[in-house]
Write a protein that holds these residues in place. Structure first.
Motif, short mmCIF file in Angstrom:
data_model
loop_
_atom_site.label_atom_id
_atom_site.label_comp_id
_atom_site.label_asym_id
_atom_site.label_seq_id
_atom_site.Cartn_x
_atom_site.Cartn_y
_atom_site.Cartn_z
N GLU A 31 0.84 -1.19 0.00
CA GLU A 31 0.00 0.00 0.00
C GLU A 31 0.88 1.24 0.00
O GLU A 31 2.04 1.20 0.42
N ALA A 32 0.31 2.35 -0.47
CA ALA A 32 1.00 3.64 -0.45
C ALA A 32 -0.04 4.73 -0.21
O ALA A 32 -1.23 4.54 -0.51
N MET A 33 0.42 5.88 0.31
CA MET A 33 -0.50 6.95 0.68
C MET A 33 -0.47 8.15 -0.26
O MET A 33 -1.27 9.05 -0.13
N ASN A 34 0.50 8.18 -1.19
CA ASN A 34 0.56 9.27 -2.16
C ASN A 34 1.39 8.82 -3.36
O ASN A 34 1.90 7.70 -3.39
N GLY A 35 1.54 9.71 -4.34
CA GLY A 35 2.22 9.36 -5.56
C GLY A 35 3.69 9.02 -5.37
O GLY A 35 4.21 8.08 -5.98
N SER A 36 4.38 9.76 -4.52
CA SER A 36 5.80 9.49 -4.29
C SER A 36 6.01 8.12 -3.68
O SER A 36 6.91 7.36 -4.07
N GLU A 37 5.17 7.78 -2.70
CA GLU A 37 5.25 6.45 -2.10
C GLU A 37 4.92 5.37 -3.12
O GLU A 37 5.50 4.28 -3.11
N ALA A 38 3.97 5.67 -4.01
CA ALA A 38 3.59 4.69 -5.03
C ALA A 38 4.77 4.35 -5.94
O ALA A 38 4.98 3.18 -6.29
N ILE A 39 5.55 5.36 -6.31
CA ILE A 39 6.72 5.12 -7.16
C ILE A 39 7.75 4.28 -6.42
O ILE A 39 8.29 3.31 -6.97
N ALA A 40 8.01 4.63 -5.17
CA ALA A 40 9.00 3.88 -4.38
C ALA A 40 8.56 2.43 -4.19
O ALA A 40 9.36 1.49 -4.32
N GLN A 41 7.28 2.22 -3.89
CA GLN A 41 6.77 0.87 -3.68
C GLN A 41 6.74 0.08 -4.98
O GLN A 41 6.96 -1.14 -4.98
N THR A 42 6.49 0.75 -6.09
CA THR A 42 6.50 0.06 -7.39
C THR A 42 7.88 -0.47 -7.70
O THR A 42 8.05 -1.60 -8.17
N GLU A 43 8.90 0.35 -7.44
CA GLU A 43 10.27 -0.10 -7.70
C GLU A 43 10.67 -1.24 -6.77
O GLU A 43 11.42 -2.13 -7.16
N ARG A 44 10.15 -1.24 -5.55
CA ARG A 44 10.52 -2.26 -4.57
C ARG A 44 9.75 -3.56 -4.77
O ARG A 44 10.30 -4.66 -4.64
N LEU A 139 10.61 16.00 -11.48
CA LEU A 139 11.17 15.47 -12.71
C LEU A 139 11.68 14.06 -12.46
O LEU A 139 12.20 13.77 -11.38
N SER A 140 11.51 13.18 -13.45
CA SER A 140 12.00 11.82 -13.33
C SER A 140 13.43 11.73 -13.87
O SER A 140 13.66 12.07 -15.03
N VAL A 141 14.35 11.29 -13.04
CA VAL A 141 15.72 11.02 -13.46
C VAL A 141 15.95 9.53 -13.30
O VAL A 141 15.74 8.97 -12.21
N HIS A 142 16.34 8.87 -14.37
CA HIS A 142 16.51 7.42 -14.33
C HIS A 142 17.97 7.07 -14.08
O HIS A 142 18.86 7.42 -14.85
N LEU A 143 18.19 6.39 -12.95
CA LEU A 143 19.53 6.00 -12.54
C LEU A 143 19.57 4.49 -12.36
O LEU A 143 18.93 3.94 -11.47
N ARG A 144 20.29 3.83 -13.25
CA ARG A 144 20.45 2.37 -13.19
C ARG A 144 19.11 1.65 -13.06
O ARG A 144 18.93 0.76 -12.24
N GLY A 145 18.16 2.10 -13.86
CA GLY A 145 16.86 1.44 -13.90
C GLY A 145 15.88 1.90 -12.85
O GLY A 145 14.73 1.45 -12.83
#
Length: 243
Positions: A31-44, A139-145
């Protein structure tokens, strides 16, 4: 499928988790509570689909979906919202479907089934279908995937060089694949064009000055660097400074 639930209201998250369990076949992995958490949880957690609210504090669901588009294997996004007017925006940022609150179990099951039938290529085609009207806060910066989020308010300037643009903050530099034209269109209210290859954040400008050769330069707060102003843009920059 692996499902990530994103909503700032605990009751809404609990209800979605309960319905996914009743439907069966799918697993809620986080689960996540906002967009930033959603991105972090998606990567994890690498979910297959996100059940994501649109209106959330901080980064909302629309912007989070935009950033997720940049992943090599983007998840599907099913938006959950109480605001029907957002439906069109939702479909412009890789939405497999959108569900209007209060969400019915049969409607959720149908949306999850639809997401499960989409291939990776179809998701990527959805990503590239059209540009989103959402003005980003990061802004999205892609670092090693992985995705690194840089707050737009921290950006001092954008500097173009061939196909890349340097994003400069007070402490870091990053490269993104974008154009100054697009960046100016999106963030033009907060940035000033000083050269064909440079946009400067107006809140970070400390002043303008002319050197002995007659070239104007912009000075920045907290940065020991001057950026040259082209002759073409000098008049506009001086007008901005006199405001």
């Amino acid at each position: 499928m692996k499902v990530l639930i994103v909503d700032d209201e605990k009751l809404a998250r609990d209800r979605l988790r309960e319905m996914v369990g009743e439907i069966g076949e799918h697993t809620v992995v986080g689960e996540a509570m906002n967009g930033s958490e959603a991105i972090a949880q998606t990567e994890r957690l690498n979910p297959d689909v996100l059940l994501m609210d649109i209106r959330m504090p901080g980064m909302d669901g629309l912007e989070a979906a935009m950033h997720l588009m940049g992943l090599d294997t983007p998840p599907g996004v099913i938006f959950t919202t109480a605001y029907d007017q957002h439906a069109l925006d939702a479909f412009e940022v890789n939405a497999v479907d959108y569900l209007l609150k209060p969400i019915r179990k049969d409607r959720l099951a149908k949306a999850l089934s639809k997401a499960g039938k989409l291939t990776l290529q179809q998701l990527q085609d959805l990503n590239q279908a059209q540009e989103s009207p959402v003005v980003r806060t990061h802004l999205s910066v892609h670092l090693r995937g992985n995705i690194r989020l840089v707050p737009v308010q921290d950006v001092l300037y954008f500097l173009a060089d061939n196909k890349y643009v340097t994003v400069r903050t007070a402490t870091e530099e990053h490269l993104i694949e974008d154009s100054l034209v697009n960046l100016e269109r999106e963030f033009g209210e907060s940035f000033l064009r000083i050269h064909r290859n440079a946009l400067v954040a107006t809140p970070h400008i400390s002043g303008i000055e002319k050197d002995t050769s007659g070239t104007w330069h912009v000075t920045l707060k907290g940065l020991d660097k001057r950026l040259a102003v082209s002759r073409r843009h000098a008049a506009a920059v001086r007008r901005w400074a006199r405001r």
